[in-house]
Motif scaffolding. Sequence first.
Motif, short mmCIF file in Angstrom:
data_model
loop_
_atom_site.label_atom_id
_atom_site.label_comp_id
_atom_site.label_asym_id
_atom_site.label_seq_id
_atom_site.Cartn_x
_atom_site.Cartn_y
_atom_site.Cartn_z
N LEU A 79 1.45 5.75 -7.46
CA LEU A 79 0.62 6.77 -7.46
C LEU A 79 0.67 8.59 -7.50
O LEU A 79 -0.34 8.73 -8.28
CB LEU A 79 -0.51 6.30 -7.20
N GLU A 80 1.51 9.40 -6.63
CA GLU A 80 1.01 10.37 -5.89
C GLU A 80 2.53 11.11 -6.55
O GLU A 80 3.27 12.11 -6.53
CB GLU A 80 1.50 10.79 -4.86
N GLU B 174 1.17 -1.33 0.22
CA GLU B 174 0.22 0.13 -0.05
C GLU B 174 0.99 1.15 0.47
O GLU B 174 0.50 2.28 -0.76
CB GLU B 174 -0.86 -0.16 1.09
N GLN B 175 1.90 1.30 1.38
CA GLN B 175 2.89 2.31 0.60
C GLN B 175 3.70 2.53 0.20
O GLN B 175 3.77 4.06 -1.05
CB GLN B 175 3.82 2.58 2.17
N LYS C 258 -9.26 -5.40 -4.77
CA LYS C 258 -8.57 -5.40 -3.42
C LYS C 258 -8.55 -6.24 -2.49
O LYS C 258 -8.06 -6.96 -1.92
CB LYS C 258 -8.87 -4.28 -3.18
N LEU D 129 -9.00 5.03 -5.38
CA LEU D 129 -8.00 4.18 -4.75
C LEU D 129 -7.75 4.89 -3.21
O LEU D 129 -7.05 4.21 -2.42
CB LEU D 129 -7.40 4.72 -5.26
N ARG D 130 -7.92 6.19 -2.76
CA ARG D 130 -7.55 6.48 -1.24
C ARG D 130 -8.73 6.27 -0.90
O ARG D 130 -7.97 6.42 0.52
CB ARG D 130 -7.70 8.18 -2.15
N SER D 131 -9.55 6.21 -1.14
CA SER D 131 -11.18 6.24 -0.34
C SER D 131 -11.56 4.81 0.06
O SER D 131 -12.38 4.58 0.16
CB SER D 131 -11.55 7.05 -0.19
N LEU E 77 -8.41 8.45 -8.65
CA LEU E 77 -7.17 8.88 -7.85
C LEU E 77 -8.68 8.71 -6.20
O LEU E 77 -7.59 8.07 -5.69
CB LEU E 77 -6.58 9.40 -7.91
N TYR E 78 -9.65 9.04 -6.44
CA TYR E 78 -10.25 9.73 -4.82
C TYR E 78 -10.62 8.24 -4.63
O TYR E 78 -10.42 8.27 -3.43
CB TYR E 78 -10.89 10.57 -5.77
N LYS F 68 2.71 1.58 -3.26
CA LYS F 68 1.50 1.46 -4.08
C LYS F 68 0.83 3.63 -4.36
O LYS F 68 1.11 3.98 -5.16
CB LYS F 68 0.68 0.50 -4.08
N GLN F 69 0.95 3.65 -3.05
CA GLN F 69 0.66 5.38 -2.76
C GLN F 69 1.29 6.29 -3.44
O GLN F 69 1.76 7.64 -3.93
CB GLN F 69 -0.06 5.79 -1.29
#
Length: 545
Positions: free
Chosen positions: A337-338, A330-331, A489, A443-445, A440-441, A333-334
């Motif tokens: 993505l960012e 997760e870390q 997921k 994926l982050r939520s 993206l919203y 991937k983020q």
Amino acid sequence: MLNVMLVDDDYPVLDFLRKAVPWESLRMKVQGIYENGVKALEAAKAFPPDILITDIGMPHMNGLELIERVKEHCPRLKVAILSCHNEFDYALQAVKLHVDDYILKETIEIENIVQMLRKFAAQLEQSLTESRKVERLQQITKESRSAIKDQFLRTLLYHPLLFPEQLAEQAREYGIRLGNDAYVPVVCFIDRYEETRKRFVSADNMMFAVENVMEELIRKPGAVIFRPSPERLLLLFPIQQVRRSVSELVETADTLRTIQRALFHHLNISATFLIGQSGKDVRSLRTRMIELLGGSEEARFYTGSGVIAKFSPVTFATEDLFTYYAAAIEQLKQAVLEQAADRVETVTRHWTGLITRERYHPKAVKEWFLKIMLDLQLKFKSLQHFQSDDSPEVLHQSVLEAETMEQLREQVVSFLYRMLPVVEHIYRQPQRKEITEAQLYVLRSMHRRITQEEVAEHLHLNPSYFSRLFKRETGENFVEFVTRTKMEKAKELIDQTDSTVEELAELLGYENKSYFLKCFKSYTGLTPSEYAGKVRRGRPRREDE
């Protein structure tokens, strides 16, 4: 093409020879003409000639001295003296210097010069052929002796120890005097073995070159080099039992450092050495060598490259590394993505640091990182179609070849850096910016319930307009995208954790467990428990399972 050097203080003679002799048809070339011996010697040191034709009486350095000095650098040199002197003393000195021909200038004829040069060429060719035969015989002898020596090592390590006295007697043939001296085993790894091997014609050539450098530098009587496997060498250093002290081990380490520097200087090879414990007889030395060879590769994974270290067996963590999998992927991937390149390095170092401190088994670590890379690749591909040069086979091979934790970290970081432009390309694909932001919203939520109205408000769009826009741009409606993303997921969590259905529903923002089950079965055709069983049956078993 043979190189010929002409030396005479009588320049017309030099010019005559240069022009009159058919050098090209003789497959020769005049590499230089010189009027004194000093200049000729300097040139010979820089570019050794095959044939030297020289006068005797010259200023600064006469021809006889020149011949003697040049032969120090060119032992195969063919020499002809071209002189106006016919006194016996000059001829006698020429004989002592093994001069091949002596021609008087008064009787010089080009035909005789050409005949002499042809004779020199034939002699040089014969000499070269014989030299190659000798070198080949020496190589064969060395390879045969090395094979016999390695057979002895295999007998010592892997056969039942029924006749230790006989093995001790065989060991004496290689200068290993067990009983009189104790021996310290040292294993040598060639760093980045596969990459280094490609610079040589074959792995055997590379290892023979390494052995030659070692043999030149190891001056200690009784020291022996073995090759227990294609990519490793085993060195035995004698230590007198009465002097089994720290200074002896320091001396061994100093020798290894000298070898390290020489390998890098002469062959551009980096090497790692792990020093085992000493043994004084066949049984104890056998035990020490088996211990060293059996555990050195795993110990080296954490020791690193280009080091000289004392070997000690590694006690590996018993906790399952995959406990940390969900958090790590997760870390990472983020961070991708960012588009946070600096965070890619920081997060990777965090996890490799944790693994190094806890000492997980290298095989488990490689499986862990390989799965992270493959899952991330699949995750980014699900955002939008893209082509990647990193096939599963290529990734698997690169991870398998990682010899140390540091090399593995470099490979992971390199892979993630390669993903950064891929994700950037996805963002730049011809679709509305609002759609990318909406994806993206989501994926982050993933941990909570997400509504179309909520996302539309975030984008400052009318919900109905947003719904039509999303369908037009992506080919699926917004609710379908959210469900698909969450179910992917869920599959990932089932594969990585032992979460219950209740926990899965909560992690993905479903307040109703039954609704989560309905969505999952509709998407996969299986219940979560059925899917988990299928995954576990298809997953390769780890050594600790």
